[in-house]
Design an enzyme around this catalytic site. Structure first.
Site, PDB file in Angstrom:
ATOM      1  N   LYS A  19      54.148  43.534  68.383  1.00 19.81           N
ATOM      2  CA  LYS A  19      55.696  42.854  68.317  1.00 19.81           C
ATOM      3  C   LYS A  19      56.623  44.114  67.921  1.00 19.81           C
ATOM      4  CE  LYS A  19      53.865  40.126  65.064  1.00 19.81           C
ATOM      5  NZ  LYS A  19      52.515  40.712  64.975  1.00 19.81           N
ATOM      6  N   ARG A  98      55.793  31.742  61.064  1.00 15.16           N
ATOM      7  CA  ARG A  98      54.314  31.840  61.393  1.00 15.16           C
ATOM      8  C   ARG A  98      53.610  30.521  61.068  1.00 15.16           C
ATOM      9  NH1 ARG A  98      54.347  37.624  60.848  1.00 15.16           N
ATOM     10  NH2 ARG A  98      52.133  38.438  60.050  1.00 15.16           N
ATOM     11  N   ARG A 137      47.915  53.695  62.713  1.00 15.93           N
ATOM     12  CA  ARG A 137      49.216  53.485  62.880  1.00 15.93           C
ATOM     13  C   ARG A 137      50.030  54.185  61.557  1.00 15.93           C
ATOM     14  NH1 ARG A 137      51.434  47.499  62.890  1.00 15.93           N
ATOM     15  NH2 ARG A 137      50.107  47.051  61.499  1.00 15.93           N
ATOM     16  N   ARG A 170      50.490  51.653  55.987  1.00 10.70           N
ATOM     17  CA  ARG A 170      50.524  50.127  55.490  1.00 10.70           C
ATOM     18  C   ARG A 170      49.338  49.862  54.654  1.00 10.70           C
ATOM     19  NH1 ARG A 170      52.887  46.084  59.786  1.00 10.70           N
ATOM     20  NH2 ARG A 170      51.590  44.562  58.799  1.00 10.70           N
ATOM     21  N   ARG A 181      43.805  39.341  58.203  1.00  7.40           N
ATOM     22  CA  ARG A 181      45.292  38.892  58.884  1.00  7.40           C
ATOM     23  C   ARG A 181      44.951  38.236  60.420  1.00  7.40           C
ATOM     24  NH1 ARG A 181      47.438  44.833  58.837  1.00  7.40           N
ATOM     25  NH2 ARG A 181      48.923  44.129  60.405  1.00  7.40           N
TER      26      ARG A 181
HETATM   27  P1  G5P Z   1      53.769  41.629  59.923  1.00  8.22           P
HETATM   28  O1  G5P Z   1      54.564  42.999  59.307  1.00  8.22           O
HETATM   29  O2  G5P Z   1      54.589  40.668  60.536  1.00  8.22           O
HETATM   30  P2  G5P Z   1      51.680  41.645  61.569  1.00  8.22           P
HETATM   31  O3  G5P Z   1      50.285  41.585  61.064  1.00  8.22           O
HETATM   32  O4  G5P Z   1      52.044  40.276  62.346  1.00  8.22           O
HETATM   33  O5  G5P Z   1      52.443  42.127  60.523  1.00  8.22           O
HETATM   34  P3  G5P Z   1      51.625  44.126  62.836  1.00  8.22           P
HETATM   35  O6  G5P Z   1      50.513  44.567  62.113  1.00  8.22           O
HETATM   36  O7  G5P Z   1      53.330  44.651  62.309  1.00  8.22           O
HETATM   37  O8  G5P Z   1      51.898  42.681  63.015  1.00  8.22           O
HETATM   38  P4  G5P Z   1      52.721  44.610  65.465  1.00  8.22           P
HETATM   39  O9  G5P Z   1      54.185  44.570  65.046  1.00  8.22           O
HETATM   40  O10 G5P Z   1      52.460  43.217  66.421  1.00  8.22           O
HETATM   41  O11 G5P Z   1      51.815  44.414  64.324  1.00  8.22           O
HETATM   42  O12 G5P Z   1      52.253  45.569  66.268  1.00  8.22           O
HETATM   43  P5  G5P Z   1      52.895  47.269  66.506  1.00  8.22           P
HETATM   44  O13 G5P Z   1      53.074  47.799  64.952  1.00  8.22           O
HETATM   45  O14 G5P Z   1      54.058  47.144  67.356  1.00  8.22           O
HETATM   46  O15 G5P Z   1      51.917  48.183  66.913  1.00  8.22           O
HETATM   47  C1  G5P Z   1      50.507  48.108  66.347  1.00  8.22           C
HETATM   48  C2  G5P Z   1      50.154  49.679  66.452  1.00  8.22           C
HETATM   49  O16 G5P Z   1      49.715  49.998  67.874  1.00  8.22           O
HETATM   50  C3  G5P Z   1      51.051  50.805  66.041  1.00  8.22           C
HETATM   51  O17 G5P Z   1      50.966  52.057  65.664  1.00  8.22           O
HETATM   52  C4  G5P Z   1      51.955  50.887  67.764  1.00  8.22           C
HETATM   53  O18 G5P Z   1      52.377  52.308  67.826  1.00  8.22           O
HETATM   54  C5  G5P Z   1      50.462  50.936  68.404  1.00  8.22           C
HETATM   55  N1  G5P Z   1      50.615  50.563  69.922  1.00  8.22           N
HETATM   56  C6  G5P Z   1      51.473  49.657  70.403  1.00  8.22           C
HETATM   57  N2  G5P Z   1      51.342  49.670  71.641  1.00  8.22           N
HETATM   58  C7  G5P Z   1      50.268  50.340  71.802  1.00  8.22           C
HETATM   59  C8  G5P Z   1      49.325  50.537  73.165  1.00  8.22           C
HETATM   60  O19 G5P Z   1      49.668  50.102  74.295  1.00  8.22           O
HETATM   61  N3  G5P Z   1      48.190  51.335  72.937  1.00  8.22           N
HETATM   62  C9  G5P Z   1      48.063  51.750  71.829  1.00  8.22           C
HETATM   63  N4  G5P Z   1      46.840  52.933  71.947  1.00  8.22           N
HETATM   64  N5  G5P Z   1      48.926  51.747  70.658  1.00  8.22           N
HETATM   65  C10 G5P Z   1      49.829  50.834  70.628  1.00  8.22           C
HETATM   66  O20 G5P Z   1      53.226  41.122  58.309  1.00  8.22           O
HETATM   67  C11 G5P Z   1      52.516  41.723  57.382  1.00  8.22           C
HETATM   68  C12 G5P Z   1      52.328  40.780  56.233  1.00  8.22           C
HETATM   69  O21 G5P Z   1      53.435  40.302  55.890  1.00  8.22           O
HETATM   70  C13 G5P Z   1      53.411  38.771  55.484  1.00  8.22           C
HETATM   71  C14 G5P Z   1      51.735  38.398  55.553  1.00  8.22           C
HETATM   72  O22 G5P Z   1      51.399  38.907  54.394  1.00  8.22           O
HETATM   73  C15 G5P Z   1      51.488  39.700  56.849  1.00  8.22           C
HETATM   74  O23 G5P Z   1      50.029  39.671  56.599  1.00  8.22           O
HETATM   75  N6  G5P Z   1      54.348  38.066  56.331  1.00  8.22           N
HETATM   76  C16 G5P Z   1      54.230  36.814  56.242  1.00  8.22           C
HETATM   77  N7  G5P Z   1      53.820  35.825  55.493  1.00  8.22           N
HETATM   78  C17 G5P Z   1      54.176  34.658  55.853  1.00  8.22           C
HETATM   79  N8  G5P Z   1      54.883  34.166  56.809  1.00  8.22           N
HETATM   80  C18 G5P Z   1      55.606  35.090  57.661  1.00  8.22           C
HETATM   81  N9  G5P Z   1      56.496  34.645  58.535  1.00  8.22           N
HETATM   82  C19 G5P Z   1      55.229  36.479  57.305  1.00  8.22           C
HETATM   83  N10 G5P Z   1      55.643  37.631  58.122  1.00  8.22           N
HETATM   84  C20 G5P Z   1      55.186  38.671  57.441  1.00  8.22           C
HETATM   85 MG    MG Z   2      55.047  44.878  63.183  1.00  7.70          MG
END
Ligand code: G5P
Ligand code: MG
Length: 228
Positions: A19, A98, A137, A170, A181
């Site tokens: 995302k 969410r 990451r 993180r 998660r």
């Molecule tokens: P977050 O911060 O919203 P998540 O768990 O939803 O966290 P996250 O982990 O931030 O999502 P993302 O943003 O979907 O993942 O992914 P990203 O960071 O872009 O990519 C992940 C990694 O893969 C990075 O290192 C990137 O460089 C790499 N990458 C990307 N594409 C590729 C690829 O093609 N290949 C490879 N090899 N690598 C790749 O939420 C965190 C916490 O906050 C709370 C909750 O506690 C949650 O757990 N929270 C909420 N709680 C309630 N309601 C809400 N609305 C909430 N929002 C947050």
């Molecule tokens: Mg994210």
């Protein structure tokens, strides 16, 4: 490049589905687009040691969702302060809503300002692929920029490309918390998708890498909101 009409987009997707990665790419592609990431906002609150940050950190550390009222107030207050609650606004939400409760509260606020969400896209990436991304990451908390040691490493190891400030891991990117998660996501995403399906604004893009997904996402946005 510009959009022909205001785009208010929600990116849905499992932890690590990309995302944040897709958000950065869309911001580069559409200069008039802005974004809010609920996770980035919470991490900033924790870094600032605010009351809200202290409350949220125990949930985040366990891989649980923070309470609906807390996150909804945080995001909606920000949308208001940024002046984004208006029909002409174009923006993207990463990671919020969410849950159906969050979605319903947000819908109401947005409708009151005649600025409803008009596109929701699910990033569909196999879990087997995302698990290994997380170990590598690193993030720049103030901006939310994400790096991956293999996929998109920083130009200087351990430093943010733009500010040169240090990158951090993180606290919720451990194997154990990450599996919580993912479980949380699986349990909540079904009803949320149904909520937006009923509004006729839900789409899905699938792929094993962000490079495969991005052109599909772009095509979808351009087909509905047309760039010039
Ligand atoms: P977050 O911060 O919203 P998540 O768990 O939803 O966290 P996250 O982990 O931030 O999502 P993302 O943003 O979907 O993942 O992914 P990203 O960071 O872009 O990519 C992940 C990694 O893969 C990075 O290192 C990137 O460089 C790499 N990458 C990307 N594409 C590729 C690829 O093609 N290949 C490879 N090899 N690598 C790749 O939420 C965190 C916490 O906050 C709370 C909750 O506690 C949650 O757990 N929270 C909420 N709680 C309630 N309601 C809400 N609305 C909430 N929002 C947050
Ligand atoms: Mg994210």
């Amino acid at each position: 490049m510009s959009l022909k009409r205001p785009l208010r987009l929600l990116l849905l997707g499992a932890p690590g589905s990309g995302k944040g990665t897709q958000t950065s790419r869309l911001l580069k592609r559409f200069p008039q687009l802005h974004s809010i990431s609920s996770g980035d906002m919470l991490r900033q609150e924790i870094k600032n040691e605010s009351e809200l940050g202290k409350l949220a950190s125990s949930y985040i550390a366990q891989g649980k969702l923070v309470p609906d009222d807390l996150i909804t107030k945080l995001v909606v207050t920000n949308l208001l302060q940024l002046g984004w609650l208006k029909p002409s606004a174009t923006w993207l939400l990463d990671g919020f809503p969410r849950t159906c409760t969050q979605a319903e509260i947000l819908d109401q606020d947005l409708y009151e300002h005649s600025a409803p969400l008009n596109m929701v896209v699910e990033l569909d990436v196999p879990e087997s692929v995302i698990l290994e991304r997380i170990e590598n990451r690193y993030v720049h908390i103030p901006s939310g920029r994400v790096y991956n040691l293999q996929y998109n490493p920083p130009k200087v190891p351990g430093k943010d490309d733009i500010t040169g400030e240090p990158l951090t891991k993180r606290s919720d990117d451990t194997a154990e918390v990450f599996s919580n998660r993912l479980k949380q996501y699986r349990e909540t995403v079904g009803p949320l998708k149904e909520h937006y399906q009923k509004q006729g604004i839900l789409s899905k893009v699938s792929g094993e890498t962000s490079d495969i997904i991005f052109p599909k996402l772009l095509e979808l946005i351009e087909s509905k909101f047309g760039s010039q």
